[in-house]
Design an enzyme around this catalytic site. Structure first.
Site, PDB file in Angstrom:
ATOM      1  N   ASN A  66       2.374  -3.348  10.268  1.00 23.64           N
ATOM      2  CA  ASN A  66       2.590  -3.048   8.854  1.00 23.64           C
ATOM      3  C   ASN A  66       2.736  -1.543   8.640  1.00 23.64           C
ATOM      4  O   ASN A  66       3.595  -1.079   7.882  1.00 23.64           O
ATOM      5  CB  ASN A  66       1.432  -3.600   8.036  1.00 23.64           C
ATOM      6  CG  ASN A  66       1.666  -3.474   6.550  1.00 23.64           C
ATOM      7  OD1 ASN A  66       2.588  -4.055   6.015  1.00 23.64           O
ATOM      8  ND2 ASN A  66       0.813  -2.708   5.883  1.00 23.64           N
TER       9      ASN A  66
ATOM     10  N   ASN B 153       6.146 -12.883   6.468  1.00 19.79           N
ATOM     11  CA  ASN B 153       5.163 -12.765   7.553  1.00 19.79           C
ATOM     12  C   ASN B 153       3.891 -13.547   7.252  1.00 19.79           C
ATOM     13  O   ASN B 153       3.294 -14.171   8.139  1.00 19.79           O
ATOM     14  CB  ASN B 153       4.814 -11.299   7.789  1.00 19.79           C
ATOM     15  CG  ASN B 153       5.891 -10.574   8.572  1.00 19.79           C
ATOM     16  OD1 ASN B 153       6.732 -11.209   9.206  1.00 19.79           O
ATOM     17  ND2 ASN B 153       5.886  -9.256   8.525  1.00 19.79           N
TER      18      ASN B 153
ATOM     19  N   ASP C  90      13.610  18.313 -30.947  1.00 22.16           N
ATOM     20  CA  ASP C  90      13.081  19.648 -30.643  1.00 22.16           C
ATOM     21  C   ASP C  90      12.127  20.188 -31.692  1.00 22.16           C
ATOM     22  O   ASP C  90      11.729  21.346 -31.619  1.00 22.16           O
ATOM     23  CB  ASP C  90      14.241  20.630 -30.462  1.00 22.16           C
ATOM     24  CG  ASP C  90      15.050  20.848 -31.733  1.00 22.16           C
ATOM     25  OD1 ASP C  90      14.858  20.076 -32.695  1.00 22.16           O
ATOM     26  OD2 ASP C  90      15.866  21.786 -31.776  1.00 22.16           O
TER      27      ASP C  90
ATOM     28  N   GLU D 260       0.804  -1.220   0.000  1.00 25.95           N
ATOM     29  CA  GLU D 260       0.000   0.000   0.000  1.00 25.95           C
ATOM     30  C   GLU D 260       0.839   1.272   0.000  1.00 25.95           C
ATOM     31  O   GLU D 260       0.376   2.340  -0.378  1.00 25.95           O
ATOM     32  CB  GLU D 260      -0.966   0.012   1.194  1.00 25.95           C
ATOM     33  CG  GLU D 260      -0.329   0.253   2.556  1.00 25.95           C
ATOM     34  CD  GLU D 260       0.181  -1.037   3.183  1.00 25.95           C
ATOM     35  OE1 GLU D 260       0.506  -1.031   4.367  1.00 25.95           O
ATOM     36  OE2 GLU D 260       0.268  -2.057   2.469  1.00 25.95           O
TER      37      GLU D 260
ATOM     38  N   ASP E 292       6.117   0.353   7.283  1.00 23.32           N
ATOM     39  CA  ASP E 292       6.077   1.176   6.072  1.00 23.32           C
ATOM     40  C   ASP E 292       6.560   2.596   6.349  1.00 23.32           C
ATOM     41  O   ASP E 292       7.265   3.199   5.535  1.00 23.32           O
ATOM     42  CB  ASP E 292       4.659   1.208   5.501  1.00 23.32           C
ATOM     43  CG  ASP E 292       4.306  -0.081   4.775  1.00 23.32           C
ATOM     44  OD1 ASP E 292       5.235  -0.803   4.380  1.00 23.32           O
ATOM     45  OD2 ASP E 292       3.107  -0.368   4.613  1.00 23.32           O
TER      46      ASP E 292
ATOM     47  N   ASP F  32      17.695  13.299 -32.504  1.00 20.92           N
ATOM     48  CA  ASP F  32      17.658  14.068 -33.736  1.00 20.92           C
ATOM     49  C   ASP F  32      19.014  14.755 -33.900  1.00 20.92           C
ATOM     50  O   ASP F  32      19.797  14.837 -32.941  1.00 20.92           O
ATOM     51  CB  ASP F  32      16.520  15.094 -33.661  1.00 20.92           C
ATOM     52  CG  ASP F  32      16.370  15.885 -34.941  1.00 20.92           C
ATOM     53  OD1 ASP F  32      16.557  15.305 -36.015  1.00 20.92           O
ATOM     54  OD2 ASP F  32      16.066  17.088 -34.857  1.00 20.92           O
TER      55      ASP F  32
ATOM     56  N   ASP G 260       9.602  15.637 -34.541  1.00 19.80           N
ATOM     57  CA  ASP G 260      10.071  14.748 -33.479  1.00 19.80           C
ATOM     58  C   ASP G 260       8.955  14.355 -32.505  1.00 19.80           C
ATOM     59  O   ASP G 260       9.159  13.481 -31.661  1.00 19.80           O
ATOM     60  CB  ASP G 260      11.198  15.415 -32.679  1.00 19.80           C
ATOM     61  CG  ASP G 260      12.418  15.710 -33.535  1.00 19.80           C
ATOM     62  OD1 ASP G 260      12.758  14.851 -34.372  1.00 19.80           O
ATOM     63  OD2 ASP G 260      13.009  16.791 -33.372  1.00 19.80           O
TER      64      ASP G 260
END
Length: 809
Positions: free
Chosen positions: A693, A668, A600, A296, A697, A338, A604
Site C-alpha cells: 500500500n 484488493n 472589493d 491515507e 501510494d 460586484d 462585499d
C-alpha cells in the site's frame, strides 16, 4: 431622563427610524438636541453594550490547534500511524503522522486568517468621536457612544454609528464601502418619500463605517455596535466559515471509505478467526487490510495538487490564500460579481458633454470647466472629472463671485468676467436648472423655453438617465449690469446650454474576460448596491445579456421559496444591501450551484465569505482582501479564465487519485476477503500489505504534474461521489478477478508453500496496481489519450526543494 431599554425594539429597521417624525424618535430615545448627560451615557452603555463590531470569541491558539485533530480522517490517520508503529514500520508511521499534521496545520491557518478578517473590520472604525455630553461637545471613546447621543460630523470623519441627520450643511457621505455606490451622497434633514426601502434612499440617515467627504452636520445616534448595518456584516465575518462543495465532497468520500473499511474489517477478521487459528494474527491481518483500504495519502495528494496549482497561479499574479478554493474555482458554474471596482474602473469619468438634443458640444464643456475651476468649495468627484479636460481649455477669465451649492437649490453658480461682461454659469441637478431657465441655446441660436419644448428637452435628459448616466445640466446668463456681488436671486432667466453625463466606465478587459468565462460554462450575474439603470448600461457594454433584473426592494418582498425560481432567469441584482448579496449566493448554493463571488468593498465581505470561492483584487479594502480566498494582483479579469483552467486541471488530478486508490484498494480488499475464505493460510503477511500500500501510494505522488484530457477543462467539474462510487464498485471487483486468477495460478504452481505464495501475490499486486495507473489516468484509451508528464516542471522542482510550504506561510 428616565432610562429606557436599548436599543428600543420598535426601531430595529433603518427604514422605520429614518422615516419616523424626528420629535417622536427623539422622545423614544429619551434625548434632545443637546444630547444626553455623561451620567446617562454611562447608564445606557450598560444596556446597549460597547459600540464596536461583533468579534469572534477567540480560542487559545493551542486549543484551536488541538481541536482540529477531531476530524474523522485525521483520527483514522493517527490510528493507522499507531498501528504502523506497532508493526515496526517507523517510516510509514512518521509519514502518516506528518500527513495528519499537514492537514491540521492548513485547517488551523485558514481559521486564523478568518479571525484576522474580523479584526481588520474592527480596526477600520476610528477610536474616538465628538458627542454632545451635558450640552458640550466632547471627544469621547467610540466604544462609549450610545443610542441617544448627538454627534458632530465634519469632513474626514468616519460615521461612528447608525444615525439620523439633525443638521446638514453641504454634508456629503461616501457610502461605497457599504452600499457599492460609486458617488458620494448628500445628506439632508428631511425624511425620504414614503415607500422607500433601500439604504441608498435614506438621505437623512448615515451608517457606521462610512465617511464624511465634505460639509458638516449633527447626527442622532440610533443604533450602535452589532445592531448597526456595519455590525451585521461583522457578525457574519465572525462566524465559522461553512464547508465548501469541495470540502463536503471530500468528507462524503472519506465516510464512504470508512464505512466500507469497518464492514470489511469485521468480515475478514471473522472469516480468518473461524477458518484459521490464532485470533491475534487474524486481528493484525484485518487491521492491515483496513490500512490498505483507508485513503491515507488523500490529504497529501490533495495538498500537493492544490499547492502546485497555487504556485502556477502565482506565476500569473494570482495569489491563492485558501488552497481548497482552487478546485472550487474550477467547479464554479456561476460567478456573481460586484460592479464598482470589479467590472468598472472605480473612477468617475465625464463620458459626454452635449447640447440640448444630445449632440457633442465643446462649448458645454467649456462652461462646465469654468464653473468647476472657479468654485472654492471642496471639489467632488464630478468636478474632478470635468477638470481633467483642462488641455482643451483656453482662458478661464476672472472670477467675480460665487453662489455656493446647497441642498435646497442643488445648484452651484460662479460669475466670471469675460470680454468686459459678467456671465453667471450655473451647474446642477437638471430639474433645478430647468426651473430657472427661460430660454435654451441650440446651434448658436437662442429660443424661448415654451411648455411644449420643455417637455421635449426633459425627454432628452431622461434618455441620458435611462442609459445609466449621472446627469448635470449647465445654464448661463449674461448680466445686463455688472455688480460686485451676486446672490441666489440672480439665478433666474438662465439659458439652458446642455448636459454633462458621468459614468464609472467598464474595464477594458471585462468584455473579453466574461466571454471567456461563458465559453467555459460559467454563467455570470451582477450583484451591486448601485442603481439598476447604471448596472444595465455597464452590463450591456461588457457583453453580459440582461435577461432579468431584481432590486433589493423586490428581494425583501420575496420569501426564499419565491426567490429561488427567479434566480436562474435574472442576471442583474441591483441596489442590494450586503446581506442581500449573501442571501442570493446561499440560495444559489441550495440549488446545487458552485458559486464564486468577485468583490472589493466592505459591503462585499459577507458574500465573499459565503461563496464557494471568494475573489478580490489587490487594491480592495483590507476586510475584502482578508475574507477572499483568491487575490488578483492586477485589475485584469482575464486571469480568471486561466485560474478556472488551473482549478479544473487540479481537480482532475485529485479525482485520478481518488478513483485509482478507491477502486484498487476496494478490489484488493475483496480479494483479501475471498482469499481468507478459500485459502488455508493468510494470502499475504500484514507487513506486506502495508508495504504494498505504501509503495503504491508513493507512486501516485507524481499525479500533480500529470497532464489532463482537454475535455476536463471544457466544463465545470463538481465533486460527483456517485460517479466515484460507481467506478469503485465496477472496477474494484473487476480487478479482483485478476487476483483470483493469480491465486489459482500460484496455488497450482506453489501449492502450500506459503512464503512463495506471499511473495508471488505481493509482486503481482504491486505490478498490476502500478500499471493500472496508466489506464485510469485518462478517460480515453491509454495509447490514444494525452501523454503522461515526463519530467517535473519548475513548480514540481520547487516542491522537491521543499519550497512549496514557504509560498503560503
Amino acid at each position: 431622563m428616565a432610562p429606557v431599554p436599548f436599543p428600543p425594539p420598535s426601531i430595529q429597521d433603518p427604514v422605520v427610524w429614518a422615516t419616523r417624525p424626528l420629535d417622536g424618535l427623539m422622545q423614544e430615545l429619551a434625548t434632545s438636541l443637546q444630547g444626553i448627560s455623561e451620567m446617562e451615557a454611562k447608564s445606557r452603555l450598560g444596556k446597549s453594550g460597547p459600540n464596536e463590531p461583533a468579534r469572534r470569541r477567540k480560542r487559545g491558539l493551542l486549543f484551536g490547534f488541538l481541536i482540529r485533530f477531531l476530524d474523522p480522517l485525521v483520527i483514522v490517520l493517527l490510528v493507522i500511524g499507531g498501528f504502523s508503529l506497532f508493526f515496526g514500520e517507523k517510516v510509514s508511521a512518521a509519514l502518516v503522522a506528518g500527513m495528519a499534521l499537514i492537514s491540521v496545520g492548513l485547517s488551523f491557518a485558514q481559521e486564523f486568517r478568518a479571525d484576522r478578517a474580523a479584526e481588520k473590520l474592527t480596526a477600520m472604525v476610528r477610536v474616538s468621536a465628538t458627542a454632545l455630553r451635558d450640552g458640550v461637545p466632547q471627544e469621547v471613546d467610540l466604544r462609549t457612544i450610545v443610542p441617544g447621543d448627538v454627534v458632530v460630523l465634519a469632513a474626514g470623519d468616519m460615521i461612528p454609528a447608525d444615525l439620523r441627520v439633525l443638521e446638514a450643511k453641504d454634508l456629503f457621505v461616501n457610502q461605497s464601502a457599504l452600499t457599492g455606490e460609486s458617488l458620494p451622497l448628500e445628506k439632508q434633514v428631511s425624511p425620504p418619500a414614503a415607500g422607500v426601502r433601500g439604504l441608498s434612499d435614506l438621505a437623512n440617515a448615515a451608517f457606521m463605517g462610512t465617511s464624511v467627504v465634505s460639509g458638516r452636520g449633527l447626527g442622532l445616534v440610533v443604533k450602535t455596535g452589532p445592531s448597526t448595518q456595519f455590525g451585521a456584516i461583522s457578525q457574519r465575518l465572525a462566524r465559522r466559515r461553512a464547508e465548501t462543495s469541495f470540502e463536503k465532497g471530500l468528507q462524503r468520500f472519506v465516510w464512504l471509505m470508512l464505512r466500507l473499511m469497518l464492514v470489511l474489517v469485521v468480515v475478514i477478521f471473522a472469516a480468518n478467526l473461524l477458518t484459521k487459528t490464532g485470533w491475534m494474527e487474524s486481528l493484525l491481518f484485518a487491521l492491515a487490510v483496513a490500512v490498505g483500504l483507508t485513503p491515507e495519502m488523500l490529504p497529501m495528494i490533495v495538498t500537493l495538487n492544490l499547492s502546485r496549482g497555487a504556485l502556477r497561479m502565482a506565476q500569473r499574479e494570482v495569489i491563492v490564500k485558501r488552497l481548497s478554493s482552487i478546485q472550487n474555482l474550477g467547479a464554479m458554474d456561476v460567478l456573481c460579481t460586484d460592479k464598482t471596482g470589479t467590472l468598472t474602473m472605480d473612477e468617475v469619468v465625464l463620458e459626454r458633454h452635449c447640447d440640448v438634443i444630445l449632440q457633442e458640444d465643446e462649448a458645454v464643456l467649456s462652461l462646465a470647466y469654468l464653473n468647476s475651476v472657479h468654485q472654492t468649495g471642496l471639489k467632488n468627484l464630478l468636478d474632478r472629472a470635468i477638470l481633467k479636460h483642462q488641455e482643451n481649455m483656453t482662458g478661464v477669465g476672472e472670477k467675480v463671485d460665487e453662489i455656493p451649492f446647497d441642498f435646497s437649490r442643488r445648484i452651484l453658480s460662479v460669475v466670471v468676467s469675460q470680454e468686459g461682461r459678467h456671465r453667471l454659469i450655473a451647474k446642477g441637478a437638471p430639474e433645478e436648472i430647468f426651473k430657472r431657465c427661460a430660454r435654451y441655446e441650440l446651434d448658436g441660436e437662442i429660443f424661448p423655453m415654451e411648455d411644449l419644448i420643455l417637455q421635449d428637452l426633459r425627454e432628452e435628459y431622461d434618455a441620458l438617465s435611462r442609459d445609466g448616466y449621472r446627469v448635470l445640466a449647465v445654464g448661463y446668463r449674461d448680466m445686463a449690469e455688472a455688480k460686485a456681488a451676486y446672490s441666489k436671486a440672480d439665478e433666474t432667466d438662465l439659458v439652458l446650454r446642455g448636459y454633462l453625463a458621468f459614468l464609472d466606465p467598464p474595464k477594458p478587459s471585462a468584455r473579453e474576460a466574461l466571454a471567456a468565462l461563458v465559453h467555459r460554462g460559467v454563467s455570470c450575474k451582477v450583484l451591486t448596491g448601485d442603481n439598476a439603470l447604471v448596472t444595465q448600461k455597464i452590463a450591456r457594454e461588457v457583453g453580459l445579456p440582461v435577461e432579468g433584473m431584481l432590486t433589493g426592494e423586490e428581494l425583501d418582498l420575496l420569501t426564499d421559496e419565491g426567490l429561488a425560481p427567479r434566480l436562474s432567469s435574472c442576471t442583474i441584482f441591483a441596489r442590494l444591501a450586503p446581506l442581500q448579496k449573501e442571501r442570493v449566493i446561499r440560495l444559489l448554493q441550495k440549488e446545487g450551484r458552485t458559486v464564486g463571488f468577485l468583490g472589493d468593498g466592505i459591503n462585499d465581505a459577507p458574500a465573499l465569505k459565503a461563496a464557494d470561492v471568494g475573489l478580490s483584487v489587490e487594491n480592495a479594502v483590507d476586510v475584502a482582501r482578508e475574507t477572499a480566498d483568491i487575490i488578483l494582483l492586477r485589475k485584469n479579469l482575464n486571469v480568471l479564465a486561466a485560474g478556472i483552467d488551473e482549478g479544473r486541471r487540479t481537480f482532475a488530478n485529485i479525482v485520478k487519485y481518488v478513483r485509482m486508490g478507491s477502486s484498487s484498494n476496494f478490489g484488493n480488499m475483496i480479494s483479501m476477503t475471498g482469499a481468507s475464505l478459500l485459502l488455508p493460510f493468510l494470502p499475504m503477511l500484514p507487513i506486506q500489505i502495508l508495504l504494498n500500500n505504501f509503495l503504491y501510494d508513493i507512486s501516485q505522488i507524481a499525479l500533480p504534474t500529470d497532464t489532463v484530457d482537454p475535455q476536463a477543462l471544457e466544463h465545470p467539474r463538481p465533486w460527483d461521489l456517485d460517479s466515484i462510487r460507481r467506478f469503485m464498485f465496477i472496477f474494484g471487483p473487476l480487478s479482483s478477478l485478476f487476483d483470483f486468477v493469480t491465486f489459482g495460478f500460484l496455488w497450482v504452481l506453489f501449492g502450500r508453500n506459503v512464503e512463495l505464495f506471499h511473495t508471488g501475490w505481493f509482486l503481482e499486486s504491486f505490478i498490476s496496481q502500478s500499471l493500472v495507473i496508466y489506464v485510469i489516468r485518462t478517460r480515453k484509451r491509454p495509447w490514444s489519450g494525452v501523454r503522461p508528464s515526463v519530467a517535473p516542471d519548475g513548480v514540481q522542482r520547487h516542491f522537491m526543494r521543499g519550497g512549496f510550504m514557504d509560498s503560503f506561510c
